[in-house]
Write a protein that holds these residues in place. Structure first.
Motif, PDB file in Angstrom:
ATOM      1  N   GLU A 128       0.835  -1.215   0.000  1.00  0.00           N
ATOM      2  CA  GLU A 128       0.000   0.000   0.000  1.00  0.00           C
ATOM      3  C   GLU A 128       0.866   1.260   0.000  1.00  0.00           C
ATOM      4  OE1 GLU A 128      -3.324   0.259   2.751  1.00  0.00           O
ATOM      5  OE2 GLU A 128      -3.286  -1.930   2.913  1.00  0.00           O
ATOM      6  N   LEU A 129       1.938   1.230   0.791  1.00  0.00           N
ATOM      7  CA  LEU A 129       2.846   2.385   0.818  1.00  0.00           C
ATOM      8  C   LEU A 129       3.476   2.605  -0.559  1.00  0.00           C
ATOM      9  CD1 LEU A 129       4.646   1.753   4.237  1.00  0.00           C
ATOM     10  CD2 LEU A 129       3.100   3.646   3.713  1.00  0.00           C
ATOM     11  N   LYS A 130       3.836   1.499  -1.209  1.00  0.00           N
ATOM     12  CA  LYS A 130       4.444   1.613  -2.548  1.00  0.00           C
ATOM     13  C   LYS A 130       3.445   2.208  -3.536  1.00  0.00           C
ATOM     14  CE  LYS A 130       6.933  -2.231  -3.615  1.00  0.00           C
ATOM     15  NZ  LYS A 130       7.242  -3.687  -3.523  1.00  0.00           N
ATOM     16  N   SER A 131       2.171   1.811  -3.409  1.00  0.00           N
ATOM     17  CA  SER A 131       1.142   2.368  -4.304  1.00  0.00           C
ATOM     18  C   SER A 131       1.026   3.872  -4.101  1.00  0.00           C
ATOM     19  CB  SER A 131      -0.225   1.724  -4.022  1.00  0.00           C
ATOM     20  OG  SER A 131      -0.158   0.351  -4.260  1.00  0.00           O
ATOM     21  N   ARG A 132       1.014   4.279  -2.849  1.00  0.00           N
ATOM     22  CA  ARG A 132       0.921   5.715  -2.567  1.00  0.00           C
ATOM     23  C   ARG A 132       2.141   6.449  -3.124  1.00  0.00           C
ATOM     24  NH1 ARG A 132       0.298   6.218   3.636  1.00  0.00           N
ATOM     25  NH2 ARG A 132       0.779   8.393   3.153  1.00  0.00           N
ATOM     26  N   ALA A 133       3.292   5.828  -2.979  1.00  0.00           N
ATOM     27  CA  ALA A 133       4.516   6.462  -3.472  1.00  0.00           C
ATOM     28  C   ALA A 133       4.470   6.618  -4.995  1.00  0.00           C
ATOM     29  CB  ALA A 133       5.728   5.625  -3.055  1.00  0.00           C
ATOM     30  N   ARG A 134       3.966   5.609  -5.681  1.00  0.00           N
ATOM     31  CA  ARG A 134       3.878   5.682  -7.151  1.00  0.00           C
ATOM     32  C   ARG A 134       2.985   6.833  -7.573  1.00  0.00           C
ATOM     33  NH1 ARG A 134       3.640  -0.061  -6.839  1.00  0.00           N
ATOM     34  NH2 ARG A 134       5.574  -0.993  -7.619  1.00  0.00           N
ATOM     35  N   VAL A 135       1.872   6.989  -6.856  1.00  0.00           N
ATOM     36  CA  VAL A 135       0.937   8.073  -7.183  1.00  0.00           C
ATOM     37  C   VAL A 135       1.632   9.427  -7.071  1.00  0.00           C
ATOM     38  CG1 VAL A 135      -1.152   9.270  -6.378  1.00  0.00           C
ATOM     39  CG2 VAL A 135      -1.130   6.781  -6.544  1.00  0.00           C
ATOM     40  N   GLU A 136       2.542   9.505  -6.116  1.00  0.00           N
ATOM     41  CA  GLU A 136       3.244  10.790  -5.904  1.00  0.00           C
ATOM     42  C   GLU A 136       4.524  10.892  -6.734  1.00  0.00           C
ATOM     43  OE1 GLU A 136       3.392  12.660  -2.171  1.00  0.00           O
ATOM     44  OE2 GLU A 136       1.924  11.322  -1.258  1.00  0.00           O
ATOM     45  N   ASN A 137       4.661   9.992  -7.673  1.00  0.00           N
ATOM     46  CA  ASN A 137       5.805  10.018  -8.583  1.00  0.00           C
ATOM     47  C   ASN A 137       7.146   9.866  -7.856  1.00  0.00           C
ATOM     48  OD1 ASN A 137       6.818  10.067 -11.162  1.00  0.00           O
ATOM     49  ND2 ASN A 137       7.150  12.293 -11.158  1.00  0.00           N
ATOM     50  N   ILE A 138       7.128   9.061  -6.818  1.00  0.00           N
ATOM     51  CA  ILE A 138       8.351   8.785  -6.056  1.00  0.00           C
ATOM     52  C   ILE A 138       9.144   7.705  -6.790  1.00  0.00           C
ATOM     53  CG2 ILE A 138       9.236   7.855  -3.869  1.00  0.00           C
ATOM     54  CD1 ILE A 138       7.897  10.599  -3.589  1.00  0.00           C
ATOM     55  N   LYS A 139      10.460   7.900  -6.855  1.00  0.00           N
ATOM     56  CA  LYS A 139      11.318   6.901  -7.510  1.00  0.00           C
ATOM     57  C   LYS A 139      11.997   5.976  -6.506  1.00  0.00           C
ATOM     58  CE  LYS A 139      10.707   8.458 -11.683  1.00  0.00           C
ATOM     59  NZ  LYS A 139       9.605   7.764 -12.378  1.00  0.00           N
ATOM     60  N   PHE A 140      12.101   6.451  -5.281  1.00  0.00           N
ATOM     61  CA  PHE A 140      12.869   5.697  -4.289  1.00  0.00           C
ATOM     62  C   PHE A 140      12.191   5.865  -2.931  1.00  0.00           C
ATOM     63  CE2 PHE A 140      16.631   6.056  -1.255  1.00  0.00           C
ATOM     64  CZ  PHE A 140      16.832   4.693  -1.142  1.00  0.00           C
ATOM     65  N   LEU A 141      11.742   4.749  -2.358  1.00  0.00           N
ATOM     66  CA  LEU A 141      11.033   4.791  -1.076  1.00  0.00           C
ATOM     67  C   LEU A 141      11.869   4.068  -0.013  1.00  0.00           C
ATOM     68  CD1 LEU A 141       8.372   5.218   0.618  1.00  0.00           C
ATOM     69  CD2 LEU A 141       7.656   2.980  -0.222  1.00  0.00           C
ATOM     70  N   THR A 142      12.056   4.731   1.122  1.00  0.00           N
ATOM     71  CA  THR A 142      12.739   4.102   2.254  1.00  0.00           C
ATOM     72  C   THR A 142      11.725   3.880   3.370  1.00  0.00           C
ATOM     73  OG1 THR A 142      14.798   5.255   1.777  1.00  0.00           O
ATOM     74  CG2 THR A 142      14.573   4.329   3.970  1.00  0.00           C
ATOM     75  N   VAL A 143      11.657   2.667   3.874  1.00  0.00           N
ATOM     76  CA  VAL A 143      10.823   2.391   5.043  1.00  0.00           C
ATOM     77  C   VAL A 143      11.758   2.091   6.208  1.00  0.00           C
ATOM     78  CG1 VAL A 143       9.083   0.867   6.059  1.00  0.00           C
ATOM     79  CG2 VAL A 143       8.910   1.515   3.641  1.00  0.00           C
ATOM     80  N   MET A 144      11.598   2.867   7.282  1.00  0.00           N
ATOM     81  CA  MET A 144      12.405   2.676   8.497  1.00  0.00           C
ATOM     82  C   MET A 144      11.495   2.058   9.550  1.00  0.00           C
ATOM     83  SD  MET A 144      13.942   6.522   8.472  1.00  0.00           S
ATOM     84  CE  MET A 144      14.500   6.477  10.154  1.00  0.00           C
ATOM     85  N   SER A 145      11.787   0.826   9.922  1.00  0.00           N
ATOM     86  CA  SER A 145      10.914   0.131  10.861  1.00  0.00           C
ATOM     87  C   SER A 145      11.724  -0.464  11.998  1.00  0.00           C
ATOM     88  CB  SER A 145      10.166  -0.985  10.126  1.00  0.00           C
ATOM     89  OG  SER A 145       9.462  -1.784  11.032  1.00  0.00           O
ATOM     90  N   ARG A 146      11.291  -0.243  13.223  1.00  0.00           N
ATOM     91  CA  ARG A 146      12.020  -0.810  14.360  1.00  0.00           C
ATOM     92  C   ARG A 146      11.919  -2.332  14.354  1.00  0.00           C
ATOM     93  NH1 ARG A 146      10.529   4.229  15.668  1.00  0.00           N
ATOM     94  NH2 ARG A 146      11.980   5.488  16.872  1.00  0.00           N
ATOM     95  N   SER A 147      10.764  -2.855  13.912  1.00  0.00           N
ATOM     96  CA  SER A 147      10.626  -4.301  13.782  1.00  0.00           C
ATOM     97  C   SER A 147      10.965  -4.699  12.353  1.00  0.00           C
ATOM     98  CB  SER A 147       9.187  -4.732  14.055  1.00  0.00           C
ATOM     99  OG  SER A 147       8.741  -4.228  15.279  1.00  0.00           O
ATOM    100  N   ALA A 148      11.588  -5.853  12.207  1.00  0.00           N
ATOM    101  CA  ALA A 148      11.821  -6.355  10.854  1.00  0.00           C
ATOM    102  C   ALA A 148      10.461  -6.647  10.210  1.00  0.00           C
ATOM    103  CB  ALA A 148      12.656  -7.622  10.912  1.00  0.00           C
ATOM    104  N   ILE A 149      10.374  -6.433   8.922  1.00  0.00           N
ATOM    105  CA  ILE A 149       9.115  -6.730   8.228  1.00  0.00           C
ATOM    106  C   ILE A 149       9.182  -8.190   7.787  1.00  0.00           C
ATOM    107  CG2 ILE A 149       7.563  -6.081   6.354  1.00  0.00           C
ATOM    108  CD1 ILE A 149       8.941  -3.319   6.332  1.00  0.00           C
ATOM    109  N   LEU A 150       8.362  -9.003   8.401  1.00  0.00           N
ATOM    110  CA  LEU A 150       8.428 -10.445   8.156  1.00  0.00           C
ATOM    111  C   LEU A 150       7.794 -10.802   6.819  1.00  0.00           C
ATOM    112  CD1 LEU A 150       7.493 -11.717  11.741  1.00  0.00           C
ATOM    113  CD2 LEU A 150       9.766 -11.386  10.756  1.00  0.00           C
ATOM    114  N   ASN A 151       8.286 -11.884   6.235  1.00  0.00           N
ATOM    115  CA  ASN A 151       7.746 -12.425   4.986  1.00  0.00           C
ATOM    116  C   ASN A 151       7.846 -11.463   3.812  1.00  0.00           C
ATOM    117  OD1 ASN A 151       7.012 -14.820   6.310  1.00  0.00           O
ATOM    118  ND2 ASN A 151       5.134 -13.847   7.044  1.00  0.00           N
ATOM    119  N   LEU A 152       8.734 -10.510   3.919  1.00  0.00           N
ATOM    120  CA  LEU A 152       8.949  -9.596   2.799  1.00  0.00           C
ATOM    121  C   LEU A 152      10.020 -10.208   1.901  1.00  0.00           C
ATOM    122  CD1 LEU A 152       7.993  -6.672   2.017  1.00  0.00           C
ATOM    123  CD2 LEU A 152      10.140  -5.864   3.002  1.00  0.00           C
ATOM    124  N   GLU A 153       9.789 -10.167   0.592  1.00  0.00           N
ATOM    125  CA  GLU A 153      10.763 -10.789  -0.313  1.00  0.00           C
ATOM    126  C   GLU A 153      12.126 -10.117  -0.202  1.00  0.00           C
ATOM    127  OE1 GLU A 153       9.458 -10.985  -4.317  1.00  0.00           O
ATOM    128  OE2 GLU A 153       7.707 -12.210  -3.842  1.00  0.00           O
TER     129      GLU A 153
END
Lengths: 246, 93
Positions: free
Chosen positions: A43-68
């Motif tokens: 969902e965050l990536k979709s929002r970023a695409r709408v805003e014409n973002i080329k590079f998205l950084t997600v900073m998370s204190r917990s590891a994001i599980l099951n992410l490729e």
């Protein structure tokens, strides 16, 4: 831990702008205690695409599980009482010519930055090395403009730059923002001189300083060992960095 | 006689003293895998703090002074390099 509606997470949009690279990018800082899932990342990536973002950084204190995609690094915060660090760092007598940084010395910083350790940007194959160095120098400049008294350069007898150190401050803490030491001087003694200069300046600037802090990538064992010996301890606040390109 | 008043006569005296300090201070066990030509940083025997302590010891014990430029790994990363560096300083003084 809380799960969150990712629409509540702000996309902080900035422009990554160097001579080599220029594009819109965004950062999402996931609050402490919040866990996000791969679906939320989509969902965050979709929002970023709408805003014409080329590079998205997600900073998370917990590891994001099951992410490729694997994290591009875990950055942990380390802290210690100011006096303890100052006492430990002063164990070694000063040996290098260390002087406050000024605006005429950028060429020396650029020269030194080429020796800096790898970071999450240099590990990302989308960035070329020159862009990473350039971005780093840009960040140094921004921080130096905020804290002009807290940056130092060390020179050899031949007037070659051998080390650079920059601190930033908040009300009670002086943060060891970054340090670059030429590889042949990485025995620790130059680092002590630079840190001592930074601590002295921070105290002189505002003697209410109570803490020393820094952030270190977990795979930077040399830095972890060095700052641990100075008394800094991991305080549990850490970020997993994820990069997404569009 | 105090340790630091002993007269140093040869490189092997220096090596023996450096080795003893490193073995005692950093719990290093010299043998086939750790000899006078072993890079002590690479071997994990000394780190930044250990190096600083070692330099302070060498300066006091052998009454020498290292300039910043001399505090590179090339000069002081092995027992052999330490002996050579100290020997040169003593010869020059």
């Amino acid at each position: 831990m809380l799960k969150t509606d990712c629409n509540q997470l702000a996309l902080e949009v900035v422009k990554f702008d160097t001579e080599h690279f220029g594009f819109r990018c965004a950062t999402v800082n996931v609050p402490a205690g919040v866990v996000i899932t791969p679906d939320a990342v989509d969902e965050l990536k979709s929002r970023a695409r709408v805003e014409n973002i080329k590079f998205l950084t997600v900073m998370s204190r917990s590891a994001i599980l099951n992410l490729e995609q694997h994290s591009h690094g875990v950055l942990s915060e380390y802290i210690a009482p100011f006096e303890e660090v100052r006492n430990r760092a002063s164990v070694f007598p000063r040996r290098f010519h260390v002087e406050p940084f000024n605006d005429n010395n950028w060429k020396d910083v650029v020269q030194l930055t080429k020796f800096r350790s790898s970071n999450r940007f240099s590990k990302d194959s989308h960035f070329d090395e020159a862009a990473v160095f350039e971005h780093k120098v840009k960040l140094f400049r921004l921080q130096w403009q905020r804290f002009p008294k807290l940056a130092y350069l060390a020179y050899s007898k031949q007037s070659e730059p051998v080390g650079f150190h920059i601190c930033v401050r908040d009300k009670y803490a002086v943060n060891q923002y970054d340090m670059v030491v030429r590889p042949d001087y990485r025995t620790g003694t130059l680092a002590f001189d630079l840190i001592n200069a930074g601590l002295k300046a921070a105290y002189h600037d505002d003697n209410s300083v109570k803490l020393v802090s820094t952030r270190i990538y977990d795979d930077n064992g040399q830095a972890v060992r060095f700052f641990s010996k100075l008394g800094l301890k991991r305080n549990g606040s850490e970020f997993n960095y994820y990069h997404f390109w569009f | 006689m105090e340790a630091n008043s002993t007269i140093i006569t040869s490189g092997s005296d220096i090596a023996d003293e450096v080795r003893a300090y490193i073995a005692d201070h950093f719990l290093a066990d010299f043998g086939p895998d750790l000899n006078y030509d072993t890079d002590l940083f690479v071997a994990g025997v000394i780190d930044s703090f250990g190096f600083a302590e070692l330099v302070v010891f060498l300066e006091k014990r052998f009454n020498v002074h290292f300039e910043g430029e001399e505090l590179t790994a090339d000069n002081l990363n092995t027992v052999s390099n330490m002996v050579n560096t100290i020997r040169k300083k003593l010869d020059a003084s």
